[in-house]
Motif scaffolding. Sequence first.
Motif, short mmCIF file in Angstrom:
data_model
loop_
_atom_site.label_atom_id
_atom_site.label_comp_id
_atom_site.label_asym_id
_atom_site.label_seq_id
_atom_site.Cartn_x
_atom_site.Cartn_y
_atom_site.Cartn_z
N MET A 1 0.84 -1.22 0.00
CA MET A 1 0.00 0.00 0.00
C MET A 1 0.86 1.26 0.00
O MET A 1 1.87 1.31 0.71
N THR A 2 0.47 2.27 -0.76
CA THR A 2 1.16 3.56 -0.64
C THR A 2 0.59 4.26 0.61
O THR A 2 -0.51 3.90 1.08
N PRO A 3 1.32 5.24 1.11
CA PRO A 3 0.77 5.97 2.26
C PRO A 3 -0.63 6.52 1.99
O PRO A 3 -1.50 6.50 2.86
N LYS A 4 -0.85 7.00 0.77
CA LYS A 4 -2.15 7.57 0.40
C LYS A 4 -3.24 6.49 0.50
O LYS A 4 -4.32 6.72 1.05
N GLU A 5 -2.92 5.32 -0.05
CA GLU A 5 -3.89 4.21 -0.02
C GLU A 5 -4.16 3.75 1.42
O GLU A 5 -5.28 3.39 1.77
N ARG A 6 -3.11 3.80 2.22
CA ARG A 6 -3.23 3.35 3.62
C ARG A 6 -4.21 4.24 4.40
O ARG A 6 -5.09 3.76 5.10
N ILE A 7 -4.02 5.53 4.26
CA ILE A 7 -4.92 6.48 4.96
C ILE A 7 -6.33 6.34 4.39
O ILE A 7 -7.32 6.34 5.14
N GLN A 8 -6.42 6.22 3.07
CA GLN A 8 -7.75 6.11 2.45
C GLN A 8 -8.47 4.87 2.98
O GLN A 8 -9.66 4.92 3.32
N ALA A 9 -7.73 3.76 3.08
CA ALA A 9 -8.32 2.52 3.58
C ALA A 9 -8.79 2.70 5.03
O ALA A 9 -9.89 2.26 5.41
N ALA A 10 -7.97 3.35 5.83
CA ALA A 10 -8.35 3.59 7.23
C ALA A 10 -9.61 4.44 7.30
O ALA A 10 -10.53 4.15 8.09
N MET A 11 -9.68 5.46 6.46
CA MET A 11 -10.86 6.33 6.49
C MET A 11 -12.10 5.59 5.97
O MET A 11 -13.22 5.89 6.37
N ASN A 12 -11.86 4.60 5.10
CA ASN A 12 -12.97 3.77 4.58
C ASN A 12 -13.34 2.63 5.53
O ASN A 12 -14.21 1.82 5.21
N LEU A 13 -12.63 2.53 6.64
CA LEU A 13 -12.77 1.43 7.61
C LEU A 13 -12.47 0.08 6.95
O LEU A 13 -13.12 -0.93 7.21
#
Lengths: 379, 213
Positions: A1-13
């Motif tokens: 995961m890129t950092p961007k994808e990681r945060i996006q995934a966290a925000m998407n639960l």
Amino acid sequence: MTPKERIQAAMNLQPVDKIPVMCQFSIGHMLQQLKVSPVYFWFDQQTFAEGLIQLRDIYDFDGILISLHGHDPNWKQGIKEITKTNEAEVVEWKNGDKTICPFNDLPYYEFKNPESPPDISAFELSQLPAKLNYIPVSQNLHFKIDEEHKFDIIHYINEKCGDKYSIHGEITSPFDYLLDFLGHQEALISLIDYPGKCKTILSHFTKLIKNLAEEMCSAGVDAIKISSPFAGAGFISPEDYSEFVLPFESEIAHAIRNKGIHVYTHTCGAINDRLELMFDAGVSGIECLDPAPIGNVEIEDAVERIGSKGFIKGNIDSVNLLLNGSEEEILSELKKRIEIGKNKKGLILSTACSIAPAVKRENILLFRKAVEKWGQKKN
Amino acid sequence: MGTEEKLNTLAEFVIKGRHIDAKKTAQELLDENVTPQVILDEALMKGMAVVGEKFRNNEMFVPQVLVSARAMKLVMTILEPYFTASSISKKGKIIIGTVKGDIHDIGKNLVSIMLQGAGYDVVDLGTGCTAEKFYDEYEKNEANVVGMSALLTTTMVYMKTVIDYFKDKKAEVPLIIGGAPINQKYADEIGADGYAKNAYDAVILVDKILEKL
């Protein structure tokens, strides 16, 4: 995961490969780490943007919060003189005002002709600004939004690193604009004396902030933070929160969510009595969750109560732990949040309130160290 | 309505922030020859003590405290003439201010309100106060306690500068501190004589300090 994808995934639960890390900075901390001119850091878009990118690199955070936007490219035009003392750089403007920019904190103004806030008993709608051309950063401190360059900084940072890192914009709650407009104490008294007029003012600012937020979504942010520092129990009751904060933030949150962008609320101090209420606004997450003694949120309890409603970002005490704690104490507290985060989708490891100015760099570097040690999925 | 009942009603008006009713009732009490000292002790201080406790317990919040304070202050305006005639005794004089570099004052104002409500004479120096200003005002007013407030971690360090300044001047007045980033450990580290977590605790702290003197 890129950092961007990681945060996006966290925000998407959704599941993440490792716990994402992203803290917000105080201006003082940024200045002390970057050793740049405080005047340029406050007024100059290039200096501020490059500083944000450099700090992300230093701390290896997964995202960048762009806390100020709308820099005026011609900001130097009104300056008469810039002088320097041991503690600050001082801008003297041609109109006689002064901006004192300390090397370790937010600027503050000394106005030649200070304006008094409007008297609410004689308040008229025409006194409200037609355009939202300022951010009420702190008491007596506005950041001017240049109409022609509202989101230049977001475009700039996106171009530089937006493909890799999560880019967050920031707007301010209508409640903050109300306090700033009437003066903090008068506004708080007016909630009791003139609730109808307060709601009129809140509705007006809500409309303007909603427009700004929608435009910000189109500028290319991954999320928007609503700064709402005065909506905690240190100031107002849950009932007043429901009446004077929730409906207005809710309108903005829904507008942002309708654009497909995440939105989260930042409220300082004691918010334990209103965690569920905060999510009632329709936000994707909440930030801060100050633990005692500054606030009163216990992370385990918060996760149990609101963990399924959205993401959580915060709960590390920037003052009592990061400023005054030992490395062992800091790592122990980080590990505790990471362990919780591994069982709960949607946790972003972060300070509660902004990183305090004097917090040492090595203490913030522990966030990444802790995640690499304990926060990976394989562990 | 008897005097005692009227005093209780006045206390209730203060708690509820009904300033016009509070002033009217206080005037009636004065007209009935109830002494200002009794009005202060049995109604205003009693009402503000309830406000302070409710504030500490999150049963009242800042807007409600502010309207209570407004009611208290309005009543004080009609008691004021008696102060100069020395028919009212205050518990002590407190100097209070937000330290240099810090413009935040809501917390400091709440402490000021609670101290006044508890019967102290408060000299509020406002925000951005230097060590010299704290000291000069302490000397001028012969204050019993000096209180400092700071909201920022960058400005709280100035509290030590003030404490050191008072030490250099060999002033023996108790110096107390408070503010969001402050705790007891920090107060001990910089040599403060006391720390209070909130406005109500500040009153308890000042009461205790002055009891010992």
